[in-house]
Write a protein that holds these residues in place. Structure first.
Motif, short mmCIF file in Angstrom:
data_model
loop_
_atom_site.label_atom_id
_atom_site.label_comp_id
_atom_site.label_asym_id
_atom_site.label_seq_id
_atom_site.Cartn_x
_atom_site.Cartn_y
_atom_site.Cartn_z
N UNK A 1 9.44 5.10 9.44
CA UNK A 1 8.15 5.66 9.05
C UNK A 1 8.37 6.94 8.26
N UNK B 1 4.20 12.94 5.74
CA UNK B 1 4.29 13.99 4.73
C UNK B 1 3.82 15.34 5.28
N UNK C 1 1.32 8.31 13.72
CA UNK C 1 2.54 7.66 13.22
C UNK C 1 3.42 7.21 14.40
N UNK D 1 1.98 4.11 15.55
CA UNK D 1 2.35 3.00 14.64
C UNK D 1 3.74 2.47 15.02
N UNK E 1 -9.74 6.84 10.00
CA UNK E 1 -8.39 6.84 9.46
C UNK E 1 -7.99 5.40 9.22
N UNK F 1 -3.04 13.42 0.74
CA UNK F 1 -1.83 13.16 1.54
C UNK F 1 -2.16 13.22 3.03
N UNK F 2 -3.04 14.15 3.41
CA UNK F 2 -3.43 14.25 4.82
C UNK F 2 -4.09 12.96 5.30
N UNK G 1 -3.73 9.83 3.94
CA UNK G 1 -2.82 8.68 4.01
C UNK G 1 -1.77 8.88 5.09
N UNK G 2 -1.58 10.13 5.51
CA UNK G 2 -0.68 10.40 6.64
C UNK G 2 -1.21 9.78 7.92
N UNK G 3 -2.52 9.67 8.01
CA UNK G 3 -3.15 9.27 9.28
C UNK G 3 -3.24 7.75 9.39
N UNK G 4 -2.32 7.18 10.12
CA UNK G 4 -2.42 5.77 10.50
C UNK G 4 -1.93 4.76 9.50
N UNK G 5 -1.74 5.18 8.25
CA UNK G 5 -1.31 4.21 7.23
C UNK G 5 0.21 4.08 7.27
N UNK G 6 0.72 2.90 7.63
CA UNK G 6 2.18 2.74 7.64
C UNK G 6 2.77 3.02 6.25
N UNK G 7 3.91 3.68 6.23
CA UNK G 7 4.52 4.07 4.95
C UNK G 7 4.76 2.88 4.05
N UNK H 1 1.63 2.22 2.25
CA UNK H 1 1.37 3.29 1.28
C UNK H 1 2.10 2.99 -0.03
N UNK I 1 -3.75 9.89 -3.61
CA UNK I 1 -3.19 8.54 -3.66
C UNK I 1 -4.34 7.57 -3.89
#
Lengths: 129, 278
Positions: free
Chosen positions: A100, A103, A114, A117, B77, B160-161, B163-169, B172, B183
């Motif tokens: 994961x 940022x 995260x 997740x 989120x 960024x804050x 997409x940081x919350x709950x969205x798997x990288x 993204x 984004x």
């Protein structure tokens, strides 16, 4: 759960620790990738490593590669925690074996999300009035 | 100046009338914390002055709308609470695929869509996990009371804050491109989702029946009577085998009898009772 925080900023390590402790994590810290690898030879392996990208001596991507290529450490869940926000950098981290990517700056809720997740925490609690 | 007890009572009544959102006296701090920034932005001295403007018989409609909007929480989120999305993937969508094979239609509604993360999470999940939906007519519909949040939902630009919350990288980097500090969601996903303004406690626009309805963390702001009305109206917009997903702190139990609570994958989904009360 045990977490290893790897960041060259002491202030950042403290901040992450302050987020993780109330979530029930025992934390250990390292200031760069080399220190992290050395600490892993000594004690119990962490469940998760929270790894900065830009660090002296050994950077985060090198550390991720080292952790993933060693059978003893490859099961550690890895989350990059970094101010690098370019998608290409995220792709590189994931390709190296990170699970994961969070940022900076981030909120405590984002970090908890995260970790959820990754299956290291229950799903986010509902925030109600 | 903080709101007086009288001003708070007026505002709580106003809010209930305009949106069915229910705020008790224990939420005074919350009302203050939401109203004060709006008041200052609009040039009022404080929240008290704004509320007194609302009390005028011909208070500006735009001001009334803004005051209601600022009280809706918009707390959202990507993949919020995760479990409903896991249930969607493992059970609800596969069920709907089997059931709707003849019509090749799938309809999902996010009621209280806020800034779009819930509906876009559904859209990404469908895109990733269900390639067999190619050739189907998939309706992904989002509604919200607030035009302001819907504008953001339609733009699909997130910080960024956010997409940081709950969205798997991995999602993204698959579905978003970076533009400065934001984004932007891929047009392919964005174009599959439609957002419309709608007050759940007022007149509803003409809508089809849905297979799956998300109405999470919306009812918690309503009093029991408004909850009952909304749940009964959702019932009329669900297919017979449709499913309602509520927030983890919400339930139909003790409000209406039309739904059957079914534990599933660490969460609860609500199915219609066969021959249940209308």
């Amino acid at each position: 759960m045990k977490a290893l925080i790897v960041d060259d900023s002491r202030a950042m390590r403290m901040m992450i620790k302050r987020v993780l402790t109330p979530l029930g994590f025992d934390t250990a810290e390292a200031g760069d990738g080399r220190e992290a690898l050395e600490s892993l030879q000594e004690g119990e392996l962490p469940d998760v490593a929270l790894v900065d990208v830009s660090m002296p001596v050994m950077d985060g991507l090198q550390l991720v590669s080292a952790l993933r290529s060693n059978p003893d450490t490859r099961r550690i869940t890895i989350m990059m925690v970094t101010s690098e926000s370019e998608p290409a950098q995220i792709v590189r981290a994931l390709a190296n074996g990170a699970h994961e990517y969070l940022m900076k700056p981030f909120t405590p809720e984002a970090m908890a999300g995260k970790l959820a997740v990754l299956g290291l925490l229950p799903a986010e609690p509902v925030e109600a009035w | 100046m903080p709101l007086s007890a009288d001003e708070f009572t007026f505002f709580a009544d106003f809010l209930r009338r305009e949106s069915a959102i229910s705020v008790g006296p224990d939420k005074r701090y919350l009302v203050e914390s939401r109203l004060t920034p709006l008041a200052l932005t609009l040039g009022y001295a404080d929240s008290s002055a704004l509320v007194n403007e609302l009390r005028r018989p011909l208070a500006d409609k735009n001001l009334r709308n803004r005051a209601v909007e600022v009280m809706t929480t918009n707390e959202t989120s990507f993949f919020r609470d995760m479990r409903p999305f896991e249930v969607l993937r493992t059970t609800l969508v596969p069920e709907a695929l089997r059931r709707n094979e003849a019509t090749r239609q799938l309809r999902i509604w996010s009621a209280g869509a806020s800034t779009g993360q819930e509906l876009y999470s559904v859209a990404m999940l469908l895109d990733q996990q269900f390639p067999q939906l190619a050739g189907w007519t998939v309706t992904l519909y989002g509604t919200d009371l607030s035009e302001q949040v819907l504008a953001k939902a339609r733009a699909a630009r997130y910080s960024a804050l956010e997409v940081n919350r709950g969205l798997p990288a991995a999602l993204l980097v698959t579905y978003f491109t970076r533009d400065g500090n934001e984004y932007i969601l891929d047009h392919r996903i964005r174009s599959r989702c439609q957002f419309e303004g709608m007050n759940l406690t007022s007149t509803w626009q003409v809508m089809p029946r849905f297979d799956i309805v998300f109405c999470r963390n919306v009812l918690i702001y309503f009093d029991v009577e408004a909850k009952r009305t909304v749940l009964q109206r959702i019932r009329a917009h669900l297919n017979d085998d449709g499913v309602l997903l509520l927030g983890a702190a919400e339930t139909t139990l003790g409000v209406v009898d039309d739904y059957l609570a079914v534990p599933m994958g660490g969460t609860v989904v609500y199915r219609l009772k066969r021959g249940g009360a209308q």
